[in-house]
Write a protein that holds these residues in place. Structure first.
Motif, short mmCIF file in Angstrom:
data_model
loop_
_atom_site.label_atom_id
_atom_site.label_comp_id
_atom_site.label_asym_id
_atom_site.label_seq_id
_atom_site.Cartn_x
_atom_site.Cartn_y
_atom_site.Cartn_z
N VAL A 25 0.83 -1.20 0.00
CA VAL A 25 0.00 0.00 0.00
C VAL A 25 0.87 1.25 0.00
O VAL A 25 0.65 2.18 -0.75
CB VAL A 25 -0.94 -0.01 1.22
CG1 VAL A 25 -1.65 1.33 1.33
CG2 VAL A 25 -1.95 -1.15 1.09
N ASP A 26 1.91 1.23 0.85
CA ASP A 26 2.77 2.40 0.94
C ASP A 26 3.48 2.66 -0.39
O ASP A 26 3.59 3.81 -0.84
CB ASP A 26 3.79 2.21 2.05
CG ASP A 26 3.14 2.26 3.42
OD1 ASP A 26 3.74 1.73 4.36
OD2 ASP A 26 2.02 2.81 3.52
N LEU A 27 3.99 1.60 -0.99
CA LEU A 27 4.67 1.76 -2.27
C LEU A 27 3.70 2.27 -3.33
O LEU A 27 4.03 3.12 -4.14
CB LEU A 27 5.29 0.42 -2.71
CG LEU A 27 6.51 -0.03 -1.91
CD1 LEU A 27 6.91 -1.44 -2.31
CD2 LEU A 27 7.67 0.93 -2.12
N SER A 28 2.51 1.73 -3.29
CA SER A 28 1.50 2.14 -4.25
C SER A 28 1.17 3.62 -4.07
O SER A 28 1.04 4.36 -5.05
CB SER A 28 0.25 1.29 -4.05
OG SER A 28 -0.80 1.77 -4.84
N GLY A 29 1.05 4.04 -2.84
CA GLY A 29 0.76 5.44 -2.58
C GLY A 29 1.86 6.35 -3.07
O GLY A 29 1.60 7.42 -3.64
N ALA A 30 3.10 5.95 -2.85
CA ALA A 30 4.23 6.75 -3.30
C ALA A 30 4.25 6.85 -4.83
O ALA A 30 4.53 7.91 -5.40
CB ALA A 30 5.54 6.14 -2.79
N ARG A 31 3.91 5.74 -5.46
CA ARG A 31 3.90 5.75 -6.92
C ARG A 31 2.79 6.68 -7.43
O ARG A 31 2.98 7.43 -8.39
CB ARG A 31 3.67 4.33 -7.44
CG ARG A 31 3.66 4.25 -8.97
CD ARG A 31 3.62 2.84 -9.45
NE ARG A 31 2.53 2.09 -8.83
CZ ARG A 31 2.30 0.80 -9.06
NH1 ARG A 31 3.10 0.13 -9.86
NH2 ARG A 31 1.30 0.18 -8.48
N ASP A 32 1.65 6.64 -6.77
CA ASP A 32 0.55 7.53 -7.17
C ASP A 32 0.94 8.99 -7.03
O ASP A 32 0.64 9.82 -7.89
CB ASP A 32 -0.69 7.25 -6.31
CG ASP A 32 -1.33 5.91 -6.62
OD1 ASP A 32 -0.97 5.32 -7.66
OD2 ASP A 32 -2.15 5.46 -5.81
N ARG A 33 1.58 9.30 -5.92
CA ARG A 33 1.99 10.70 -5.71
C ARG A 33 2.98 11.14 -6.77
O ARG A 33 2.94 12.28 -7.25
CB ARG A 33 2.58 10.87 -4.30
CG ARG A 33 1.54 10.78 -3.20
CD ARG A 33 2.11 11.22 -1.86
NE ARG A 33 3.12 10.30 -1.35
CZ ARG A 33 2.87 9.20 -0.66
NH1 ARG A 33 1.62 8.87 -0.37
NH2 ARG A 33 3.85 8.41 -0.25
N GLU A 34 3.86 10.23 -7.16
CA GLU A 34 4.82 10.55 -8.20
C GLU A 34 4.10 10.77 -9.54
O GLU A 34 4.45 11.68 -10.30
CB GLU A 34 5.84 9.42 -8.33
CG GLU A 34 6.82 9.56 -9.49
CD GLU A 34 7.68 10.82 -9.42
OE1 GLU A 34 7.71 11.47 -8.36
OE2 GLU A 34 8.33 11.16 -10.45
N LEU A 35 3.09 9.96 -9.80
CA LEU A 35 2.32 10.16 -11.04
C LEU A 35 1.65 11.52 -11.06
O LEU A 35 1.66 12.22 -12.07
CB LEU A 35 1.28 9.05 -11.20
CG LEU A 35 1.79 7.65 -11.56
CD1 LEU A 35 0.65 6.64 -11.57
CD2 LEU A 35 2.50 7.66 -12.91
N VAL A 36 1.07 11.89 -9.93
CA VAL A 36 0.39 13.20 -9.86
C VAL A 36 1.42 14.32 -10.04
O VAL A 36 1.16 15.32 -10.72
CB VAL A 36 -0.37 13.36 -8.53
CG1 VAL A 36 -0.89 14.79 -8.37
CG2 VAL A 36 -1.53 12.38 -8.46
N ARG A 37 2.59 14.14 -9.44
CA ARG A 37 3.64 15.16 -9.60
C ARG A 37 4.02 15.31 -11.07
O ARG A 37 4.16 16.42 -11.59
CB ARG A 37 4.88 14.77 -8.79
CG ARG A 37 5.95 15.87 -8.75
CD ARG A 37 7.29 15.33 -8.30
NE ARG A 37 7.87 14.36 -9.24
CZ ARG A 37 8.41 14.68 -10.40
NH1 ARG A 37 8.44 15.95 -10.79
NH2 ARG A 37 8.89 13.74 -11.20
#
Lengths: 247, 190
Positions: free
Chosen positions: B4-16
């Motif tokens: 979940v944490d990795l997924s969240g970090a990846r999502d934030r990077e996509l939004v960035r």
């Protein structure tokens, strides 16, 4: 630490979009009472929003039809909708999420904060040529070191904020996503000192957007509210507020 | 939890990256969450065309204002699904007549939808299982009000009318249910 039992219930219902307009007003009033910087309120909002967001994943995902992704990208790039032949905004555009997920815009001071407020709250609307004069006046206001923001909330759609600086002669009502008033009607902004309303002028949104100069300093008021009134712009409100906020 | 944490970090990077105008990141974000957003919107509005319009509007909003996402306020997925839900509920409440027509067009379904759809990204099926398990773990009366509120877009007073319950009971059941879900999904008792 103050009791959060009552507001927690409202926040939980709000996260599920389950509040009636009266409940939304109650939440807004309590939220204002707790203060924009209430850490426990912010924590409750973020956790219940997170829980609500997770509930979406209990629903089976839908299959995306062929061409939808490309259509979306085309629109994002500023092209025309290849299927609809126009780029008109969808009829149900809403900005409520902006209130709930955008960075909290607390009372800020200084030029940097002003730039943030403009960027986050108004967006491209400030670039409309015919609003250049008002835009310049708003920018001037936002450069005041003591600029304040008052968010108006309620049953109406859209996001609406009043920007003012104590001692500054003018204030601005800025917002987006506001529905057109019924035919023959207008929105009217009020400043309340105690129970006494003082009209701050009538206005109508343009494509949902509002940039309205208010020739008054709201800092002495206790609350501000918006009602729907006749185009005659009466001297006293004749209907219940559709949006309001306490100073 | 690590997933979940990795997924969240990846999502934030996509939004960035979307903020930088990265079309590939935008497409990846859409492929990852578009099907769930569309499923949610269809569930609430029960009109395929309107649901698609809602999802389109949500992702266009992401493209135009990715800065609207604040990592301190929650995850990217909660942000996206929150936007989708707000719009869908607005549509339901504004277009009651359309809703009645659509109820005939699309049959209502339970949360446990039997359709099998391939989801591109790993992690989401596990999330789905966890959320369904959390809902199943609720007392029936709490689950009922939360499902009516979230998946049908009914307000507190409409639910009170439908179930013939005092409004206070609807509110308290909702809060108790949300607290349980918070504990189950976020590991937070308070």
């Amino acid at each position: 630490m103050r009791d959060h039992a009552a507001i927690e219930e409202l926040i939980a219902l709000g996260a599920l979009d389950g509040l009636d307009p009266s409940g939304a007003r109650e939440l807004a009033a309590q939220r204002s009472d707790h203060g924009a910087d209430c850490e426990e309120c912010l924590r409750l909002e973020s956790t219940y929003d997170e829980v609500a967001g997770r509930l979406a994943f209990a629903v089976e995902p839908a299959e995306i039809r062929d061409g939808f992704e490309d259509q979306l990208v085309t629109l994002a790039r500023g092209g025309e909708n290849p299927e609809r032949g126009d780029d008109a905004p969808p009829s149900i555009a809403r900005e409520r999420d902006r209130r709930r997920f955008a960075r909290p815009m607390r009372a800020l001071a200084g030029v940097v904060a002003a730039a943030l407020i403009v960027g986050a709250g108004v967006g491209g609307y400030l670039l409309a040529p015919k609003e250049e004069s008002a835009t310049r006046a708003l920018e001037q206001l936002l450069r005041q070191p003591n600029v304040q923001q008052l968010e108006l909330t309620g049953g109406a759609n859209g996001t609406m904020n009043v920007y003012y600086a104590p001692g500054h002669p003018d204030a601005f009502l800025v917002g987006s996503g506001l529905d057109q008033p019924p035919s023959g009607k207008a929105y009217e902004l009020w400043m309340f000192r105690g129970q006494t309303p003082v009209s701050a002028g009538c206005f109508a949104p343009e494509n949902g957007n509002v940039l309205q100069e208010v020739n008054a300093d709201p800092s002495g008021a206790d609350a501000m509210a918006i009602t729907v009134e006749s185009n005659a712009c009466p001297a006293a409100p004749t209907s219940q507020p559709v949006m309001s906020g306490a100073l | 939890m690590q997933t979940v944490d990795l997924s969240g970090a990846r999502d934030r990077e996509l939004v960035r990256r979307v903020g930088d105008g990265d079309e590939d990141a935008f497409r990846r974000l859409f492929r990852r969450y578009g099907p769930t957003a569309l499923g949610l919107a269809r569930r609430i509005v029960r009109q395929p065309f309107l649901a698609e319009e809602i999802v389109q509007e949500v992702f266009l909003a992401v493209w135009r204002d990715p800065g609207g996402y604040d990592p301190e306020r929650g995850s990217v997925r909660a942000w996206l699904m929150g936007m989708t839900h707000h719009r869908a509920v607005d549509a339901v409440r504004r277009e009651e007549a359309s809703k009645r027509r659509a109820a005939e067009a699309l049959p209502e379904t339970d949360v446990e939808d039997p359709a099998v759809v391939v989801v591109e990204e790993l992690g989401i099926p596990e999330e789905r299982k966890a959320v369904r398990s959390a809902l199943d773990g609720l007392p029936a009366e709490q689950r009922q009000v939360i499902e009516l509120m979230y998946y049908r877009g009914l307000s507190q007073s409409r639910i009170a009318e439908r179930l013939q319950l005092p409004l206070g009971t609807v509110k308290s059941r909702t809060l108790l249910g949300m607290r349980r879900l918070r504990a189950a999904l976020l590991g937070m008792e308070r």
